[in-house]
Design a protein around this motif. Sequence first.
Motif, PDB file in Angstrom:
ATOM      1  N   ASP A  46       0.906  -1.094   0.012  1.00 36.69           N
ATOM      2  CA  ASP A  46       0.040   0.158   0.057  1.00 36.69           C
ATOM      3  C   ASP A  46       0.829   1.190  -0.141  1.00 36.69           C
ATOM      4  O   ASP A  46       0.524   2.295  -0.743  1.00 36.69           O
ATOM      5  N   ASP A  63      -5.588   2.965 -12.005  1.00 31.40           N
ATOM      6  CA  ASP A  63      -7.272   2.243 -11.822  1.00 31.40           C
ATOM      7  C   ASP A  63      -6.849   0.645 -11.086  1.00 31.40           C
ATOM      8  O   ASP A  63      -7.595   0.371 -10.225  1.00 31.40           O
ATOM      9  N   HIS A  66      -5.747   1.159  -7.314  1.00 29.76           N
ATOM     10  CA  HIS A  66      -6.927   1.476  -6.395  1.00 29.76           C
ATOM     11  C   HIS A  66      -7.700   0.323  -6.358  1.00 29.76           C
ATOM     12  O   HIS A  66      -8.074  -0.019  -5.058  1.00 29.76           O
ATOM     13  N   LYS A  67      -7.857  -0.723  -7.273  1.00 29.54           N
ATOM     14  CA  LYS A  67      -8.763  -2.025  -7.135  1.00 29.54           C
ATOM     15  C   LYS A  67      -7.903  -2.816  -6.175  1.00 29.54           C
ATOM     16  O   LYS A  67      -8.403  -3.657  -5.104  1.00 29.54           O
ATOM     17  N   ALA A  69      -5.860  -2.090  -3.627  1.00 27.04           N
ATOM     18  CA  ALA A  69      -5.851  -1.496  -2.177  1.00 27.04           C
ATOM     19  C   ALA A  69      -7.371  -1.703  -1.875  1.00 27.04           C
ATOM     20  O   ALA A  69      -7.275  -2.092  -0.571  1.00 27.04           O
ATOM     21  N   GLU A  70      -8.439  -1.712  -2.540  1.00 23.19           N
ATOM     22  CA  GLU A  70      -9.710  -2.099  -2.133  1.00 23.19           C
ATOM     23  C   GLU A  70      -9.806  -3.691  -1.665  1.00 23.19           C
ATOM     24  O   GLU A  70     -10.334  -4.065  -0.565  1.00 23.19           O
ATOM     25  N   GLN A  71      -9.047  -4.444  -2.771  1.00 28.74           N
ATOM     26  CA  GLN A  71      -8.887  -5.804  -2.341  1.00 28.74           C
ATOM     27  C   GLN A  71      -8.195  -6.358  -1.006  1.00 28.74           C
ATOM     28  O   GLN A  71      -8.559  -7.201  -0.400  1.00 28.74           O
ATOM     29  N   HIS A  72      -7.231  -5.351  -0.693  1.00 30.67           N
ATOM     30  CA  HIS A  72      -6.553  -5.846   0.590  1.00 30.67           C
ATOM     31  C   HIS A  72      -7.614  -5.565   1.796  1.00 30.67           C
ATOM     32  O   HIS A  72      -7.407  -6.392   2.702  1.00 30.67           O
ATOM     33  N   ILE A  73      -8.272  -4.467   1.689  1.00 29.51           N
ATOM     34  CA  ILE A  73      -9.363  -4.526   2.803  1.00 29.51           C
ATOM     35  C   ILE A  73     -10.295  -5.887   3.029  1.00 29.51           C
ATOM     36  O   ILE A  73     -10.648  -6.362   3.904  1.00 29.51           O
ATOM     37  N   LYS A  74     -10.800  -6.144   1.555  1.00 27.71           N
ATOM     38  CA  LYS A  74     -11.780  -7.121   1.505  1.00 27.71           C
ATOM     39  C   LYS A  74     -10.973  -8.706   1.961  1.00 27.71           C
ATOM     40  O   LYS A  74     -11.547  -9.352   2.540  1.00 27.71           O
ATOM     41  N   HIS A 114      -6.476 -11.821  -7.045  1.00 32.56           N
ATOM     42  CA  HIS A 114      -5.741 -10.690  -6.673  1.00 32.56           C
ATOM     43  C   HIS A 114      -4.126 -10.880  -6.851  1.00 32.56           C
ATOM     44  O   HIS A 114      -3.613 -10.040  -7.582  1.00 32.56           O
TER      45      HIS A 114
END
Length: 181
Positions: A46, A63, A66-67, A69-74, A114
């Motif tokens: 990150d 893009d 960003h995808k 980084a969002e996947q890391h949370i999920k 991922h």
Amino acid sequence: MTTLLKFLKAKLEDLRQDRSIRYDLIKDIVEYLHEYADKHHHPCEDIIYSYYLEHRKDEKVADGVHKLAEQHIKISALTEHLCDMTEMILMDAVVPQQQYIDALDEFLEIQTNHLNYEEDHILPALREELTDADWQAIIALLPYDGIDDVDSLKELARKSDPLFGDNVQERYQSLRENLGA
């Protein structure tokens, strides 16, 4: 990580075929991924991604960053959920097998997608676009002392990895043996 995902896929297939598995090994893998990947590896990525977005920023790559980084949370949430379910099974709580299979399947699908996206698209773009000066700036942002270049960062990762590193933690000895690593 690929080795761990392959192992988990084999265990998922065993579950689907109603064969018995060692949930303790699943727990060790999921805990490793939660402790090492979610708390050390992904935060470092990150930092790299944030630096890229601030200093380089090809829109297509941005893009994708960003995808990821969002996947890391999920991924972190899914990892925690799977860890909790596995722990419940090990404590002899009733967890419907199909519910566990579905959770493991979702976890594997998201982790695999991922990893493949990162390896096939983002990391090659970062290697191409980031300069030596960029990497020096990124290394200065990382929360490690005594790291002054990419090679020393790789060496730190190799040494500090509790499963695949030089000094395997006692709690991961059985898993490492079962992985054939």
